[in-house]
Design an enzyme around this catalytic site. Structure first.
Site, PDB file in Angstrom:
ATOM      1  N   HIS A  87       0.846  -1.194   0.000  1.00  0.00           N
ATOM      2  CA  HIS A  87       0.000   0.000   0.000  1.00  0.00           C
ATOM      3  C   HIS A  87       0.890   1.257   0.000  1.00  0.00           C
ATOM      4  O   HIS A  87       0.724   2.145  -0.839  1.00  0.00           O
ATOM      5  CB  HIS A  87      -0.908  -0.044   1.241  1.00  0.00           C
ATOM      6  CG  HIS A  87      -1.666   1.209   1.518  1.00  0.00           C
ATOM      7  ND1 HIS A  87      -3.037   1.256   1.535  1.00  0.00           N
ATOM      8  CD2 HIS A  87      -1.255   2.478   1.800  1.00  0.00           C
ATOM      9  CE1 HIS A  87      -3.427   2.490   1.803  1.00  0.00           C
ATOM     10  NE2 HIS A  87      -2.363   3.252   1.978  1.00  0.00           N
ATOM     11  N   GLU A  88       1.848   1.293   0.911  1.00  0.00           N
ATOM     12  CA  GLU A  88       2.736   2.465   0.999  1.00  0.00           C
ATOM     13  C   GLU A  88       3.569   2.617  -0.268  1.00  0.00           C
ATOM     14  O   GLU A  88       3.763   3.718  -0.762  1.00  0.00           O
ATOM     15  CB  GLU A  88       3.664   2.350   2.210  1.00  0.00           C
ATOM     16  CG  GLU A  88       2.960   2.427   3.548  1.00  0.00           C
ATOM     17  CD  GLU A  88       2.032   3.633   3.670  1.00  0.00           C
ATOM     18  OE1 GLU A  88       2.359   4.709   3.113  1.00  0.00           O
ATOM     19  OE2 GLU A  88       0.972   3.491   4.297  1.00  0.00           O
TER      20      GLU A  88
ATOM     21  N   HIS B 257       1.841   4.386  -3.172  1.00  0.00           N
ATOM     22  CA  HIS B 257       1.912   5.862  -3.125  1.00  0.00           C
ATOM     23  C   HIS B 257       3.242   6.331  -3.724  1.00  0.00           C
ATOM     24  O   HIS B 257       3.299   7.223  -4.562  1.00  0.00           O
ATOM     25  CB  HIS B 257       1.879   6.374  -1.680  1.00  0.00           C
ATOM     26  CG  HIS B 257       0.579   6.185  -0.972  1.00  0.00           C
ATOM     27  ND1 HIS B 257      -0.603   6.680  -1.452  1.00  0.00           N
ATOM     28  CD2 HIS B 257       0.281   5.596   0.214  1.00  0.00           C
ATOM     29  CE1 HIS B 257      -1.568   6.376  -0.587  1.00  0.00           C
ATOM     30  NE2 HIS B 257      -1.058   5.718   0.425  1.00  0.00           N
TER      31      HIS B 257
ATOM     32  N   ASP C 295      -5.432   8.749   3.866  1.00  0.00           N
ATOM     33  CA  ASP C 295      -5.313   9.089   2.452  1.00  0.00           C
ATOM     34  C   ASP C 295      -6.535   9.850   1.953  1.00  0.00           C
ATOM     35  O   ASP C 295      -6.421  10.730   1.097  1.00  0.00           O
ATOM     36  CB  ASP C 295      -5.140   7.820   1.621  1.00  0.00           C
ATOM     37  CG  ASP C 295      -3.847   7.099   1.961  1.00  0.00           C
ATOM     38  OD1 ASP C 295      -2.858   7.791   2.263  1.00  0.00           O
ATOM     39  OD2 ASP C 295      -3.837   5.867   1.938  1.00  0.00           O
TER      40      ASP C 295
HETATM   41 ZN    ZN Z   1      -1.972   5.238   2.260  1.00  0.00          ZN
END
Ligand code: ZN
Length: 383
Positions: A74-75, A78, A180
């Site tokens: 997930h990170e 980004h 987010d």
């Molecule tokens: Zn995030």
């Protein structure tokens, strides 16, 4: 960053684990081993299996590490968007509530921020849906074979990854900083509003949201909800302040606000502490570069704190070079002032040496930066 260890590098980004993240990982390993939470036909823990606790912990460890890897993904999603758009990401630190990417600059481009912020929750939702599809295709659990059964262990793991990724994706879409969703909202508003106004509005929405969540948590006596509400409230506030600093200092470079070379006061390494203290009283600065002369390499930096460590009776015998800090933290004159501010805050120090081509060209302090912000005074200071 303090209390974190580096575990590897992906796409040139160093991945760091914060101690709080490791702590939560251990909690999850324990939690998945002793619980058998059921959602529909899914079982989200290994407790129901007829196996020893050690085996449950083993399965749980594998499931937790896999789940935490999806948080890392997930990170990374980004950062992947950011990298593709040419932003420089140095490291990602995984905290208890997700990750923080160390960036050289913040994207002030609403479209980019929108894509960047949305990439994470989108990936979590995709992982959640795919593992759910896997579960449906190969499931459900074989109730008769709930004992030492590899298929069941895999299905439980898939269920855990699916449900918690869906939760992670949805939770991160809540329209509040520091989730987010807060960033998505701000970017969306910034398509029409000035960036700071968009931030303010997103922050108020986030705070209202946190407030309602806190009230609901109090009414239902849900401690976790109350904790999240507090976390969201302060996260929103922090985001407002960060943005205020970043915007107020936009376009200002270190060389614009530093004390320039011609005004620098340095001390030679063989001065005694008494001489140094006298200079401190005269010039009213708390820290000085240590060097033979301005054209030579800086040997270290000496501050009032260093002086305080030396008993008074030794002030005539101890020299500056004996107490100075040799590890110099510096910035380049071409760096953004905002970056200098972050470095000062990160290392909790009073001043940074400004160094170019191995020669000192100035000193920059927190005060220099703040003074400049007051001059610009675009917006009242957020409290
Ligand atoms: Zn995030």
């Amino acid at each position: 960053m303090k209390w974190s260890i580096q575990i590897g590098k992906v796409m040139g980004i160093s991945i760091r684990l914060h101690i709080t993240f490791l702590f939560i990982l251990i909690l999850f390993i324990y939690y998945f081993a002793v619980i058998d939470l059921k959602i529909g036909t899914m079982v989200l823990g290994f407790n129901g299996m007829d196996i020893s606790l050690t085996e449950k912990l083993l399965f749980s460890t594998i499931a937790s590490i896999l789940f935490f890897s999806t948080i890392l993904l997930h990170e990374l999603s980004h950062s992947f968007v950011a990298k593709r758009k040419g932003l420089n990401i140095q490291s990602i630190t995984l905290f208890v509530f997700g990750g923080v990417a160390q960036m050289e600059e913040i994207p002030r481009n609403p479209k980019l921020e929108l894509t960047m912020a949305a990439a994470g929750p989108a990936l979590s939702l995709v992982i959640g849906i795919l593992t759910y599809a896997f579960y449906v295709y190969f499931g459900p659990l074989e109730v008769d074979g709930i004992g030492m059964n590899t298929k069941n262990a895999i299905l439980i793991t898939a269920g855990i990854i699916s449900v918690y990724n869906l939760v992670l994706g949805i939770f991160n879409l809540l329209p509040a900083f520091p989730m987010d969703g807060g960033r998505v909202l701000r970017a969306f508003l910034a398509l029409w509003l000035p960036y700071m106004d968009a931030t303010r509005m997103a922050v108020s929405i986030g705070k209202t949201f946190a407030f309602l969540m806190g009230i609901f948590g109090l009414l239902t006596i849900n401690l976790i909800l109350i904790l999240i509400a507090v976390f969201v409230f302060y996260g929103a506030q922090g985001e407002e302040r960060e943005t205020f600093f970043a915007i107020s200092l936009e376009g200002i470079k270190v060389k614009d606000v530093m004390t320039p070379r011609q005004d620098l006061i340095y001390v030679p390494p063989d001065w005694t502490i008494s001489q140094l203290v006298e200079a401190m009283f005269r010039f009213k600065h708390m820290g000085y570069p240590v060097q033979e002369d301005l054209d030579k390499t800086t040997l270290g930096i000496v501050t009032f704190e260093d002086v305080q460590k030396v008993p008074k009776e030794h002030h005539d015998s101890v020299q500056v070079k004996d107490i100075m800090t040799r590890a110099i933290i510096s910035v380049s004159p071409e760096n953004e002032a905002y970056q200098a501010l972050q470095t000062i805050a990160k290392h909790n120090i009073g001043r940074l040496l400004v160094i170019k081509d191995d020669r000192i060209t100035g000193i920059i302090t927190m005060k220099d930066i703040m003074r400049n912000m007051q001059f610009k005074h675009m917006h009242p200071f957020p409290d």
